[in-house]
Every structure is written in C-alpha cells, then in structure tokens.
Scaffold this active site. Structure first.
Site, PDB file in Angstrom:
ATOM      1  N   HIS A   1       0.798  -1.241   0.000  1.00  0.00           N
ATOM      2  CA  HIS A   1       0.000   0.000   0.000  1.00  0.00           C
ATOM      3  C   HIS A   1       0.829   1.290   0.000  1.00  0.00           C
ATOM      4  CE1 HIS A   1      -3.515  -2.379   0.246  1.00  0.00           C
ATOM      5  NE2 HIS A   1      -3.621  -2.515   1.536  1.00  0.00           N
TER       6      HIS A   1
ATOM      7  N   HIS B   1      -9.647   2.167   0.324  1.00  0.00           N
ATOM      8  CA  HIS B   1      -9.567   1.047   1.258  1.00  0.00           C
ATOM      9  C   HIS B   1     -10.629   1.147   2.358  1.00  0.00           C
ATOM     10  CE1 HIS B   1      -7.573  -2.027   3.725  1.00  0.00           C
ATOM     11  NE2 HIS B   1      -6.709  -2.232   2.747  1.00  0.00           N
TER      12      HIS B   1
ATOM     13  N   GLU C   1     -11.560  -3.650  -2.760  1.00  0.00           N
ATOM     14  CA  GLU C   1     -10.595  -2.721  -3.358  1.00  0.00           C
ATOM     15  C   GLU C   1     -10.438  -3.047  -4.829  1.00  0.00           C
ATOM     16  OE1 GLU C   1      -7.000  -3.332  -0.761  1.00  0.00           O
ATOM     17  OE2 GLU C   1      -8.504  -4.326   0.448  1.00  0.00           O
TER      18      GLU C   1
HETATM   19  C1  GLA Z   1      -5.213  -5.143   2.484  1.00  0.00           C
HETATM   20  C2  GLA Z   1      -4.451  -6.360   2.325  1.00  0.00           C
HETATM   21  C3  GLA Z   1      -4.499  -7.073   3.626  1.00  0.00           C
HETATM   22  C4  GLA Z   1      -4.090  -6.172   4.779  1.00  0.00           C
HETATM   23  C5  GLA Z   1      -4.908  -4.896   4.760  1.00  0.00           C
HETATM   24  C6  GLA Z   1      -4.452  -3.889   5.772  1.00  0.00           C
HETATM   25  O1  GLA Z   1      -6.297  -4.920   1.822  1.00  0.00           O
HETATM   26  O2  GLA Z   1      -4.892  -7.183   1.287  1.00  0.00           O
HETATM   27  O3  GLA Z   1      -3.672  -8.194   3.587  1.00  0.00           O
HETATM   28  O4  GLA Z   1      -2.738  -5.876   4.686  1.00  0.00           O
HETATM   29  O5  GLA Z   1      -4.836  -4.295   3.531  1.00  0.00           O
HETATM   30  O6  GLA Z   1      -4.409  -4.412   7.043  1.00  0.00           O
END
Ligand code: GLA
Length: 381
Positions: free
Chosen positions: A130, A205, A342
């Site tokens: 991210h 997110h 997402e």
């Molecule tokens: C995402 C990832 C997860 C986790 C979250 C944040 O969407 O796919 O594995 O890392 O973010 O906690």
C-alpha cells in the site's frame, strides 16, 4: 473530549450553514492538524435521498458514510477515527484511505522498468504494501476543491508526489474525485500522470459493515463477486502468477453466500480468511466500461452495497488483521467486523508484466492513468 468537541463543532457549523445557504450540499471544515502543523479539512456532503458522507484531505480518506436501511433508519457503515493523531497511528489499517502509489503488495518491494531496478520499503515484511511509509498517499494531506450541480456534488482532491518519494520513480500528479448523486452512489474517479515511467495502482480502502460500523461481525453479510477466477497467493500473500478457477473453492461467490459460511475452510500461513484478488469477468465488457464487481448485502437491515469498476481486479479483504481498534465515537473494530472491496490491477503486477492475462501496471509520460471505483448504496427488495 476531542471527539465531543468535534461533533459539536460540526453540528453547530452545519446549522449555521443550513441557515445561510439552504441549498448547498457540500461544506468544508477544519478537522485537525498534522504534527507539522498542516491543516486537515473534512468535506461533508449529502444527497437528496438520505446519504451523508465525510471525506478528509488527509489521505483523501472517506471518514463517514451514513445511509438508510429498508425502514429508513440511517447508520454509518464505514470505519474511521475522530482525530488526525489516530489516523496517523499504527492502529490505522488504511481506514477509508486512498492507498498507493501501489495499492496491495509488491514482492520484496522490488520491480524493474526499462532495465532499471527500484527498491521500495518492505513495510509488510518481506513485501511492500500500500505505498510504503510516512509519505504513502494514505498519509499525506491532499489539496481539495468542492463542486456541485443540481443532481451531484462532491470534492476533487489532488497531490503531487515528488520523484523518488517512497522510492517510486517519477513526479506523480494524482487526482481523486468523489461524486455523490441522488441515487446514493458515491463514484470515485482516480486520475494520474507522471514525468518518468513508474508503477501505479490507486484504490480506496474503506471498511464496510452494513449493520453499522462497530457492529461485531460481517460474517452474516451476503456477498456476490462477479469472478470466475482469482489470483492464488503464496504464504506471504504474493500472487503466484496463476489465474485459477474459483469453482469448488470457498472463493466461489458467483452466487450469493454469507461471508462466514466457508471462511474457516482454508487459510494461509499469514492471515487465514479472505484476502484475495478476484479476476472480474470482463469478457462481455468494453475497455473502460464500468461494470459490477461485487454486491454486499446485510439481510437484517436490508442495506446493500454495489461495487462497480473499470478495473480488472477486486481485492476482497475480510478484516482478518483487525484487532479491536477503537474508532469513531468509541466503536470497536474487531477481527472480521469490516470488509474491503478494493478495485485494482492484480497484486504484484509490476513483476508479472507480459504474463498472459495480467494487466499493465506501468504508467509512462504522456499517458493518463484512470480508474473508477463506485460504491452504490440501496436496499434489497
Ligand atoms: C489489504 C491487504 C491485507 C491487509 C490490509 C491492511 O487490503 O490485502 O492483507 O494488509 O490491507 O491491514
């Protein structure tokens, strides 16, 4: 205390606004300040059909989405915090934020463009996640401008990320527009350009719980995902490169299933439960066409969320790493009490360029990155 003060402030300010401009749908207020003294604003907007939304300039973050249920009762269905400090703390697992520059994972934080290798932060060891650390797009303050017409209203946010920020090549000009219409659809338009070839994957997110954020589980929600295939991962959640059929697996959501029904039937060394990228069925769609990726519904309240996109993939993350964080108004965010949808290019695409069925993740000078992620709120019949 802070929380109370903020709510009173918004209530007071809103009542003043209502008195002064009865027809305006979008307002801006100060939400707080970063430790460097940068002001963070909150933009509030409402539809003519009972939806109310708040967006922060910090991380271009959705802080609140209030929508009615089948009896007209309104609840806030997304996770968030009451102050900037909590948003910048480790407790914040990207609640409502725009993640990037590369949303999701890049193996070992490495990729190569035109024979040049780049190394990013490995903030989810051994991988990059991210967008990295303090200067990830979810952590910086974006500039903003509101707009409204008879039928729609919203806010455009933009941020220019310098060449080399968080290790990514190129100066990136990113723009995110949130538009709310009177059908209670929140459309997010992402756009970006660069002055050097770079990798990019922006997505929002938001964590949803359609009973209302802070309710103990999403395992009773029903989910449909428009995907015949998914991208299997290794035990560090890096895609293996295969595009495998969902048929016969707990990932088959082609018809509605509750999330809880099969969630414990499989697992990975890291984070058992749902955390997978699905390959959206786009065979009948035009390039750039916005189609349904997933539908999430809560049988009890009747609230329904339809996620639409022009992207090839959608990550369904079932909140496995939530651990009881305290959010808005004391809400508790327990493991699997919220889920994310997402829309994106596939995880680790920068290391799978040229592989059959894998999307392009490289943006070059002169090109414009575009992505639509739409959250539509309604009730089941
Ligand atoms: C995402 C990832 C997860 C986790 C979250 C944040 O969407 O796919 O594995 O890392 O973010 O906690």
């Amino acid at each position: 205390m802070l929380r109370l003060r903020f709510s009173c402030f918004v209530a007071l300010a809103l009542s003043c606004m209502v008195a002064s401009s009865a027809n305006a749908h979008v307002h801006a207020f100060k939400f707080g300040e970063t430790p460097d003294g940068e002001m963070v604003k909150v933009y509030t907007m409402k539809s003519d059909n009972g939806a109310y939304i708040e967006i922060l300039t910090l991380g271009a973050t959705i802080r609140k989405i209030e929508v009615p249920d089948k009896d007209g009762n309104v609840a806030d269905v997304v996770f968030g915090f009451d102050n900037v400090e909590d948003y910048l703390s480790d407790e914040n697992q990207y609640f409502g934020a725009v993640v990037g520059r590369y949303g999701n994972r890049i193996a070992d934080g490495k990729f190569t463009i035109d024979d040049e290798e780049y190394q990013l932060a490995t903030n989810d060891p051994p991988n990059h996640l991210h967008g990295g650390g303090d200067r990830a797009l979810s952590k910086v303050v974006w500039k903003a401008k509101r707009f409204e017409s008879e039928t729609e209203r919203g806010v455009t946010m933009w941020y220019t990320s310098p060449d080399g920020e968080e290790g990514y090549p190129g100066e990136l000009s990113a723009r995110v527009t949130y538009t709310l219409n009177n059908d209670n659809e929140l459309r997010i338009d992402f756009e970006a350009t660069t002055d050097k070839a770079t990798v990019l994957n922006l997505t929002n997110h938001a964590y949803f719980n359609l009973h209302g954020a802070g309710s103990p589980t999403i395992n009773d929600h029903e989910l449909m995902i428009n995907a015949d295939r998914y991208t299997p991962v290794d035990d560090t959640l890096i895609t293996t490169g295969e595009l495998a059929p969902v048929e016969g697996t707990p990932l088959d959501f082609r018809t509605f299933h509750t999330i809880g029904e099969r969630v414990d039937e499989f697992g990975y060394a890291k984070g058992a439960g749902y955390d997978h990228n699905f390959v959206i069925n786009r065979d009948d769609a035009q390039e750039g066409e916005v189609i349904t990726a997933a539908v999430l519904r809560d049988p009890e309240s009747g609230r329904q969320l339809t996620v639409k996109t022009d992207q090839p993939g959608v990550q369904f993350y079932g909140g496995n790493f939530l651990h009881g964080q305290i959010g808005k108004d004391g809400q508790v965010y327990k493991k699997r009490s919220g889920c994310c949808l997402e829309t994106q290019v596939f995880p680790d695409s920068p290391n799978k360029q040229g592989k059959e069925g894998w999307p392009n993740a490289v943006l070059r000078p002169g090109e414009t990155y575009r992505h639509v992620q739409q959250f539509g709120f309604g009730v089941t019949e």
